[in-house]
Design a protein around this motif. Structure first.
Motif, PDB file in Angstrom:
ATOM      1  N   ILE A  95      18.354  18.221   1.289  1.00  0.00           N
ATOM      2  CA  ILE A  95      17.100  17.474   1.321  1.00  0.00           C
ATOM      3  C   ILE A  95      16.580  17.371  -0.104  1.00  0.00           C
ATOM      4  O   ILE A  95      16.255  18.374  -0.738  1.00  0.00           O
ATOM      5  N   GLY A  96      16.502  16.154  -0.612  1.00  0.00           N
ATOM      6  CA  GLY A  96      16.125  15.906  -1.998  1.00  0.00           C
ATOM      7  C   GLY A  96      14.636  16.037  -2.254  1.00  0.00           C
ATOM      8  O   GLY A  96      13.820  16.103  -1.328  1.00  0.00           O
ATOM      9  N   PRO A  97      14.258  16.056  -3.541  1.00  0.00           N
ATOM     10  CA  PRO A  97      12.859  16.228  -3.930  1.00  0.00           C
ATOM     11  C   PRO A  97      11.935  15.187  -3.305  1.00  0.00           C
ATOM     12  O   PRO A  97      12.276  14.011  -3.196  1.00  0.00           O
ATOM     13  N   ASN A  98      10.778  15.660  -2.870  1.00  0.00           N
ATOM     14  CA  ASN A  98       9.694  14.823  -2.353  1.00  0.00           C
ATOM     15  C   ASN A  98      10.030  14.069  -1.073  1.00  0.00           C
ATOM     16  O   ASN A  98       9.339  13.115  -0.721  1.00  0.00           O
ATOM     17  N   ALA A  99      11.061  14.487  -0.361  1.00  0.00           N
ATOM     18  CA  ALA A  99      11.369  13.872   0.928  1.00  0.00           C
ATOM     19  C   ALA A  99      10.341  14.327   1.959  1.00  0.00           C
ATOM     20  O   ALA A  99       9.850  15.447   1.903  1.00  0.00           O
ATOM     21  N   VAL A 100      10.033  13.437   2.887  1.00  0.00           N
ATOM     22  CA  VAL A 100       9.123  13.752   3.984  1.00  0.00           C
ATOM     23  C   VAL A 100       9.883  13.511   5.283  1.00  0.00           C
ATOM     24  O   VAL A 100      10.380  12.410   5.528  1.00  0.00           O
ATOM     25  N   ILE A 101       9.973  14.554   6.098  1.00  0.00           N
ATOM     26  CA  ILE A 101      10.673  14.482   7.380  1.00  0.00           C
ATOM     27  C   ILE A 101       9.648  14.834   8.438  1.00  0.00           C
ATOM     28  O   ILE A 101       9.065  15.917   8.410  1.00  0.00           O
ATOM     29  N   VAL A 102       9.422  13.922   9.374  1.00  0.00           N
ATOM     30  CA  VAL A 102       8.313  14.115  10.305  1.00  0.00           C
ATOM     31  C   VAL A 102       8.695  13.699  11.724  1.00  0.00           C
ATOM     32  O   VAL A 102       9.448  12.758  11.924  1.00  0.00           O
ATOM     33  N   GLY A 103       8.196  14.468  12.680  1.00  0.00           N
ATOM     34  CA  GLY A 103       8.341  14.105  14.084  1.00  0.00           C
ATOM     35  C   GLY A 103       9.422  14.864  14.809  1.00  0.00           C
ATOM     36  O   GLY A 103      10.216  15.595  14.218  1.00  0.00           O
ATOM     37  N   GLY A 104       9.467  14.670  16.109  1.00  0.00           N
ATOM     38  CA  GLY A 104      10.454  15.322  16.964  1.00  0.00           C
ATOM     39  C   GLY A 104      11.794  14.623  16.875  1.00  0.00           C
ATOM     40  O   GLY A 104      12.290  14.072  17.865  1.00  0.00           O
ATOM     41  N   ILE A 105      12.365  14.645  15.710  1.00  0.00           N
ATOM     42  CA  ILE A 105      13.640  13.972  15.463  1.00  0.00           C
ATOM     43  C   ILE A 105      14.751  15.014  15.329  1.00  0.00           C
ATOM     44  O   ILE A 105      14.492  16.188  15.113  1.00  0.00           O
ATOM     45  N   THR A 106      15.975  14.555  15.440  1.00  0.00           N
ATOM     46  CA  THR A 106      17.134  15.417  15.262  1.00  0.00           C
ATOM     47  C   THR A 106      17.961  14.880  14.104  1.00  0.00           C
ATOM     48  O   THR A 106      18.299  13.694  14.085  1.00  0.00           O
ATOM     49  N   ILE A 107      18.246  15.754  13.161  1.00  0.00           N
ATOM     50  CA  ILE A 107      19.092  15.399  12.022  1.00  0.00           C
ATOM     51  C   ILE A 107      20.404  16.139  12.203  1.00  0.00           C
ATOM     52  O   ILE A 107      20.415  17.357  12.381  1.00  0.00           O
ATOM     53  N   GLY A 108      21.499  15.424  12.166  1.00  0.00           N
ATOM     54  CA  GLY A 108      22.813  16.006  12.418  1.00  0.00           C
ATOM     55  C   GLY A 108      23.309  16.886  11.286  1.00  0.00           C
ATOM     56  O   GLY A 108      22.592  17.200  10.337  1.00  0.00           O
ATOM     57  N   ASN A 109      24.580  17.277  11.383  1.00  0.00           N
ATOM     58  CA  ASN A 109      25.237  18.101  10.375  1.00  0.00           C
ATOM     59  C   ASN A 109      25.791  17.233   9.257  1.00  0.00           C
ATOM     60  O   ASN A 109      26.118  16.069   9.478  1.00  0.00           O
ATOM     61  N   ASN A 110      25.920  17.828   8.064  1.00  0.00           N
ATOM     62  CA  ASN A 110      26.487  17.129   6.906  1.00  0.00           C
ATOM     63  C   ASN A 110      25.715  15.849   6.598  1.00  0.00           C
ATOM     64  O   ASN A 110      26.267  14.756   6.573  1.00  0.00           O
ATOM     65  N   VAL A 111      24.422  16.014   6.358  1.00  0.00           N
ATOM     66  CA  VAL A 111      23.541  14.877   6.063  1.00  0.00           C
ATOM     67  C   VAL A 111      22.906  15.081   4.694  1.00  0.00           C
ATOM     68  O   VAL A 111      22.426  16.172   4.382  1.00  0.00           O
TER      69      VAL A 111
END
Length: 184
Positions: free
Chosen positions: A128-144
């Protein structure tokens, strides 16, 4: 060979070497590693015990000092790597897999309305790079790989690169190759 602790696996990510308890303590002059040490130590103790309350108080002091807002209730897998210290906020209900890199300025937050109410679930080997915003009931997979300055509020499949604002998702087989080193 003895089983390695979660703390040893976290510190292995930084140096690529398996460290003894004393060597881990010596590396705690680095604010990132010091915070990880305190975070993992606090997680070992139940909240309502004397030691649990003591370690939460110590952790709170260093949350303010270093700018890491990561609570002991946050489920983070082994091999956590904090690239730079300062201004990092993660909701305590977030679940993060193993071998994840999180840079400065990142916010991983809860959404209280809309299509994706809830908090993110993040898979293994996510950068996860600088200043990223990740919000909500989401699913992020592997190797992203989530590029800097991305606003992400949608599901991401395995083996993906996420760039831009609004974000665009590209399927890439080795998305985090060269970004996540010393995997455990």
């Amino acid at each position: 060979m003895s089983e390695k602790t979660t703390l040893q696996k976290d510190f292995y990510r930084e140096s690529g070497k398996w460290l003894s308890k004393f060597e881990i303590f010596k590396k705690c002059f680095n604010p990132n590693l010091h915070f990880i040490y305190l975070f993992r130590t606090t997680q070992k103790h139940p909240k309502n015990t004397v030691l649990g309350k003591f370690w939460r108080l110590v952790l709170r002091h260093y949350q303010i000092k270093y700018g890491f807002q990561i609570y002991p209730e946050t489920q983070i897998g082994e091999g956590l790597y904090l690239g730079h210290w300062g201004l990092l906020a993660i909701n305590p209900k977030v679940i993060i897999g193993k071998n994840c890199n999180i840079a400065q300025g990142v916010s991983i937050a809860q959404a209280n309305r809309g299509k994706f109410i809830g908090t993110p679930i993040i898979g293994d080997e996510v950068w996860i790079g600088p200043n990223a915003v990740i919000v909500g009931g989401i699913t992020i997979g592997n190797n992203v790989l989530i590029a800097p300055n991305v606003y992400l509020a949608e599901d991401v499949p395995d083996n993906s690169l996420v760039i831009g604002n609004p974000c665009r998702i590209f399927n890439i087989h080795n998305a985090t190759e060269g970004y996540i080193n010393n995997k455990v």
